[in-house]
Design an enzyme around this catalytic site. Sequence first.
Site, PDB file in Angstrom:
ATOM      1  N   LYS A  96       1.055  -1.085  -0.123  1.00 27.33           N
ATOM      2  CA  LYS A  96      -0.226  -0.172  -0.006  1.00 27.33           C
ATOM      3  C   LYS A  96       0.808   1.596   0.197  1.00 27.33           C
ATOM      4  O   LYS A  96       1.780   1.609   0.938  1.00 27.33           O
ATOM      5  CB  LYS A  96      -0.895   0.137   1.037  1.00 27.33           C
ATOM      6  CG  LYS A  96      -2.032   1.161   0.865  1.00 27.33           C
ATOM      7  CD  LYS A  96      -2.838   1.306   2.075  1.00 27.33           C
ATOM      8  CE  LYS A  96      -2.998   2.560   2.452  1.00 27.33           C
ATOM      9  NZ  LYS A  96      -3.454   3.188   4.241  1.00 27.33           N
ATOM     10  N   ASN A 206      -9.157   2.284   9.692  1.00 29.31           N
ATOM     11  CA  ASN A 206      -8.124   1.438  11.020  1.00 29.31           C
ATOM     12  C   ASN A 206      -8.614   2.572  12.176  1.00 29.31           C
ATOM     13  O   ASN A 206      -8.923   1.560  12.963  1.00 29.31           O
ATOM     14  CB  ASN A 206      -7.061   2.468  10.961  1.00 29.31           C
ATOM     15  CG  ASN A 206      -5.803   1.851  11.268  1.00 29.31           C
ATOM     16  OD1 ASN A 206      -3.982   2.149  11.621  1.00 29.31           O
ATOM     17  ND2 ASN A 206      -5.883   1.386  12.585  1.00 29.31           N
TER      18      ASN A 206
END
Length: 257
Positions: A96, A206
């Site tokens: 990522k 997250n």
Amino acid sequence: MPTFYGTDVESRLLLGTARYPSPLKLSEAVRQSETEIVTVSLRREAAGGRNGGAFFEMIRGLSVRVLPNTAGCHGVSEAVLTAKMAREVFATNWIKLEVIGNHDTLQPDVFGLVEAARILTGEGFEVFPYTTDDLVVAERLLEAGCKVLMPWCAPIGSAAGPLNPSALRAMRAHFPDVPLIVDAGIGRPSHATAVMELGFDAVLLNTAVAGAGDPTAMASAFAKAIDAGRQAYEAGMLEPRDMAAPSTPVIGKAVFA
């Protein structure tokens, strides 16, 4: 079922691993979410020294696929070096890619992002770029070799939800065959449902889970919300109308003389 670089996954929820109250809470949230992919910041955890090693071992024990990220990198060379280190640690070509351009909004440096993506794809990486909702930038990332895009819906950790649904809708329409994962800015399960109703393939979370009073319960709530949004999109939703429309038909209505 979404496919990322030839890998099929059943869960449309990707979960970050930072800032949980404890490793136990993180493990419980991952299992409750039923995610198959978690993101890990090599740069952040490696700074923890010995604790970083224990963290990596705990992640390996979760039986999920790891998507390392270059979180915290503010330049191309730094992001590329971090990606190469992550490949050695986790034995994966997935990365990522984050190249941060603004300290306050954590908005991507889209120029550096495209440059880093081109370098990494040229070295065999399968890049998941954290980008804006700009269509031109998205085109450049695809030209650089990316086969997945990760547009934000709001600044990282802001919990603001989709700030520009029209731009997200346009991105989905413009790239119908490209896997799109909404990343950053989602704070509530309803936000996740909203972006999934636009036809996105997955959501990465997250802070919304890690920062909740009960991360385990919140992970479960998000998993359900994402599934609901995707089912609604596939079922075919009614478009908003300017005028009222009767839900009960008037044909056959009794007439009194």
